[in-house]
Design a protein around this motif. Structure first.
Motif, PDB file in Angstrom:
ATOM      1  N   LEU A  86      -5.102  10.423 -44.875  1.00 14.43           N
ATOM      2  CA  LEU A  86      -6.111  11.351 -44.373  1.00 14.43           C
ATOM      3  C   LEU A  86      -7.306  10.616 -43.790  1.00 14.43           C
ATOM      4  O   LEU A  86      -7.819  10.977 -42.728  1.00 14.43           O
ATOM      5  CB  LEU A  86      -6.558  12.290 -45.497  1.00 14.43           C
ATOM      6  CG  LEU A  86      -7.695  13.260 -45.163  1.00 14.43           C
ATOM      7  CD1 LEU A  86      -7.288  14.203 -44.042  1.00 14.43           C
ATOM      8  CD2 LEU A  86      -8.099  14.050 -46.411  1.00 14.43           C
ATOM      9  N   ALA A  89      -6.526   9.397 -40.254  1.00 16.48           N
ATOM     10  CA  ALA A  89      -6.435  10.515 -39.299  1.00 16.48           C
ATOM     11  C   ALA A  89      -7.812  11.103 -39.013  1.00 16.48           C
ATOM     12  O   ALA A  89      -8.122  11.473 -37.869  1.00 16.48           O
ATOM     13  CB  ALA A  89      -5.498  11.582 -39.850  1.00 16.48           C
ATOM     14  N   ASN A  90      -8.655  11.176 -40.032  1.00 15.46           N
ATOM     15  CA  ASN A  90     -10.014  11.694 -39.832  1.00 15.46           C
ATOM     16  C   ASN A  90     -10.801  10.808 -38.878  1.00 15.46           C
ATOM     17  O   ASN A  90     -11.597  11.298 -38.056  1.00 15.46           O
ATOM     18  CB  ASN A  90     -10.742  11.794 -41.168  1.00 15.46           C
ATOM     19  CG  ASN A  90     -10.293  12.988 -41.991  1.00 15.46           C
ATOM     20  OD1 ASN A  90      -9.687  13.920 -41.464  1.00 15.46           O
ATOM     21  ND2 ASN A  90     -10.580  12.959 -43.284  1.00 15.46           N
ATOM     22  N   GLU A 102      -4.676  16.023 -37.555  1.00 15.79           N
ATOM     23  CA  GLU A 102      -4.935  16.210 -38.978  1.00 15.79           C
ATOM     24  C   GLU A 102      -3.612  16.465 -39.719  1.00 15.79           C
ATOM     25  O   GLU A 102      -2.644  16.976 -39.154  1.00 15.79           O
ATOM     26  CB  GLU A 102      -5.918  17.356 -39.215  1.00 15.79           C
ATOM     27  CG  GLU A 102      -5.497  18.679 -38.632  1.00 15.79           C
ATOM     28  CD  GLU A 102      -5.897  18.841 -37.174  1.00 15.79           C
ATOM     29  OE1 GLU A 102      -5.636  19.916 -36.616  1.00 15.79           O
ATOM     30  OE2 GLU A 102      -6.453  17.877 -36.591  1.00 15.79           O
ATOM     31  N   PRO A 103      -3.554  16.096 -40.999  1.00 12.32           N
ATOM     32  CA  PRO A 103      -2.292  16.161 -41.745  1.00 12.32           C
ATOM     33  C   PRO A 103      -1.611  17.520 -41.720  1.00 12.32           C
ATOM     34  O   PRO A 103      -0.387  17.596 -41.620  1.00 12.32           O
ATOM     35  CB  PRO A 103      -2.714  15.768 -43.171  1.00 12.32           C
ATOM     36  CG  PRO A 103      -3.891  14.869 -42.966  1.00 12.32           C
ATOM     37  CD  PRO A 103      -4.623  15.434 -41.782  1.00 12.32           C
ATOM     38  N   GLU A 104      -2.364  18.600 -41.804  1.00  9.24           N
ATOM     39  CA  GLU A 104      -1.725  19.912 -41.821  1.00  9.24           C
ATOM     40  C   GLU A 104      -1.050  20.221 -40.492  1.00  9.24           C
ATOM     41  O   GLU A 104       0.045  20.796 -40.441  1.00  9.24           O
ATOM     42  CB  GLU A 104      -2.751  21.004 -42.163  1.00  9.24           C
ATOM     43  CG  GLU A 104      -2.144  22.377 -42.391  1.00  9.24           C
ATOM     44  CD  GLU A 104      -1.068  22.393 -43.477  1.00  9.24           C
ATOM     45  OE1 GLU A 104      -0.125  23.192 -43.366  1.00  9.24           O
ATOM     46  OE2 GLU A 104      -1.182  21.604 -44.439  1.00  9.24           O
ATOM     47  N   ARG A 107       2.083  18.010 -40.350  1.00  7.79           N
ATOM     48  CA  ARG A 107       3.059  18.175 -41.425  1.00  7.79           C
ATOM     49  C   ARG A 107       4.449  18.584 -40.939  1.00  7.79           C
ATOM     50  O   ARG A 107       5.455  17.964 -41.330  1.00  7.79           O
ATOM     51  CB  ARG A 107       2.542  19.175 -42.469  1.00  7.79           C
ATOM     52  CG  ARG A 107       3.510  19.401 -43.634  1.00  7.79           C
ATOM     53  CD  ARG A 107       2.926  20.393 -44.632  1.00  7.79           C
ATOM     54  NE  ARG A 107       2.581  21.654 -43.973  1.00  7.79           N
ATOM     55  CZ  ARG A 107       3.459  22.613 -43.666  1.00  7.79           C
ATOM     56  NH1 ARG A 107       4.748  22.437 -43.963  1.00  7.79           N
ATOM     57  NH2 ARG A 107       3.080  23.717 -43.078  1.00  7.79           N
TER      58      ARG A 107
END
Length: 482
Positions: A86, A89-90, A102-104, A107
């Motif tokens: 995270l 990515a941030n 972003e991870p979501e 995903r």
């Protein structure tokens, strides 16, 4: 598609499965199981750029071994599959404006890749003593040993990832990805070196190159391929060079080149370890990744580890004779404070420059010190760091202090790195970035980049799974646009 490594081959199969006409171009040859050699020198000479001798210039000569074959680096890597943390990515979003990273949002792309590639944790039955000792060392010093996830099916723990999986349990892209692309109607041209893009004003219409005789490098016929959409996936070193030779030479192209510099240590144990048995890399420690340090268990060809031993003659021979009682563990660092650039040379070739700065040297020292403490906590009787300026043999955990306090320079370390990124970075500022968040090149049309060069800064993790997830996201975009 120029390049058949993880990003290129995965994207090619997605596009072919979606009904697109796909041509995959690879500079290297096809490698079949019977072609693998257990000797490291032969493997490097046959299947790596510059005979395995590619290295950076700067404040050190750092080997960076880039595979040249169908499937790219996935044929000879350890198959480690990690999602980008995270915090990394941030940083891409906040400092480079990357959209949808972003991870979501990523995903479903990670999940699709992991399912297709058969990603799973290393089976305990094939960990082997070397990996088990690493886990024990982590636990003994209060750290966490995490089981590594890999794209494999039926690993027998032969520890031959670097010289080629002898059972083909490793699902490299020539095993899973390229076959599915061909089945869906795609075509593959191996031993073809892409030189320049075909330019029509600011629109890219394909690629020109030359057929290369495998292993001799002898040039054959010229090759010209036209396409509605051209995708560079030739790697973080070759992709920007192809762009530069084609007149796409804006300031960011080839700049911001980054690596994960790393080194390995050997530890001697009183009982037999047989380090060549078990998964090449079975455990890693992720506790210090936010600080830019990753620790791993590792095995590569003995010849590539022996040069780190002190002494010559009988002394060196004695150490090598005790290989069966040794374990090899490694540290690599984020490289976030170090950078370089790659430039095309007039008349051919490229110039590769890179400087490792003091903060990354300090991370390396801290990682080595942690490994020293882990070795002795796991029962080692001696550690061989192989670093100039440190004792050739460390015999006590307390000597980790010497490692931390030493005044070391980059050239003191036997550093190497196979993780390369940043040279065609993605982001939303054309002045700073080469491609936008979708992978489309700024200021030219119908050109995309899909290799680790698009990662704008260190992913902090092994980058293969990340670029494949980005390729999956890119496939969704291209299937709509073309």
């Amino acid at each position: 598609m120029i390049g058949s490594g993880p990003g290129g081959a995965y994207l090619a199969q997605r596009l072919a499965a979606g009904g697109k006409s796909v041509v995959l171009v690879e500079v290297g040859p096809v490698v079949r199981t019977h072609d693998f050699r257990k000797e490291a020198g032969s493997t490097l000479a046959r299947y790596f750029f510059d005979g395995g001798l590619r290295r950076t210039n700067g404040n050190l000569f750092m080997p960076t071994m880039q595979a040249r074959c169908l499937g790219g680096g996935s044929v000879f890597n350890s198959a480690i599959c990690m999602r980008t943390p995270l915090f990394a990515a941030n940083k891409w979003r906040s400092e480079h404006g990357v959209i949808g990273i972003e991870p979501e949002a990523m995903r479903p792309h990670y999940e699709r890749v992991e399912s297709f590639m058969g990603v799973r944790e290393v089976d305990p039955a094939v960990q082997g003593r070397r990996n088990e000792l690493f886990a024990a060392g982590c636990e003994a010093v209060g750290a966490t040993a995490t089981v590594i996830s890999r794209n494999e099916e039926g690993c027998r723990g032969s520890s031959e990832c670097f010289t080629g999986c002898p059972t083909r349990a490793k699902k490299s892209l020539d095993v899973r990805g390229v076959p599915e692309m061909v089945e869906a109607g795609g075509r593959v041209y191996t031993s073809v070196r892409a030189d320049t893009l075909i330019m029509d004003g600011k629109r890219v219409r394909g690629v020109e190159g030359v057929a290369i005789e495998p292993f001799t490098g002898k040039k054959g016929e010229r090759v010209r391929l036209t396409a509605r959409c051209t995708i560079l996936a030739a790697g973080a070193i070759a992709s920007p060079v192809i762009m530069q030779r084609s007149g796409i030479d804006r300031a960011p192209v080839g700049r911001n080149l980054q690596f994960h510099p790393g080194t390995a240590l050997m530890g001697l144990f009183p009982d037999e370890v047989a380090p060549w048995s078990g998964a090449t890399q079975g455990y890693h420690c992720l506790d210090f990744m936010a600080d830019g340090i990753k620790l791993e268990s590792l095995w590569v060809a003995p010849s590539l580890l022996a040069f780190r031993f002190p002494g010559i003659g009988a002394g060196l021979k004695d150490l090598v004779s005790r290989y069966n009682h040794m374990a090899s563990w490694d540290v690599w660092v984020s490289g976030e404070d170090s950078s370089g650039r790659v430039r095309a040379r007039p008349g051919g070739g490229h110039d590769l420059r890179y400087r490792i700065e003091k903060p990354d040297v300090q991370r390396m020292q801290e990682g080595i010190a942690k490994l020293v403490e882990m070795y002795f906590a796991a029962g080692a009787t001696a550690v061989y760091p192989g670093v100039h300026g440190l004792p050739p043999e460390i015999s006590d955990a307390a000597d980790a202090r010497i490692v931390r306090e030493a005044d070391l320079s980059p050239s003191d370390f036997p550093i190497a790195s196979n993780h390369v990124f940043g040279s065609t970075s993605m982001g939303e500022d054309p002045k700073r970035h080469v491609v936008d968040s979708s992978g489309a090149a700024w200021e030219v049309d119908d050109l995309y980049v899909c290799d680790t060069g698009v990662l704008p800064t260190t992913p902090a993790a092994n980058p293969m799974l990340t670029i494949m997830a980005i390729a999956d996201r890119m496939a969704d975009t291209l299937l709509t646009r073309y």
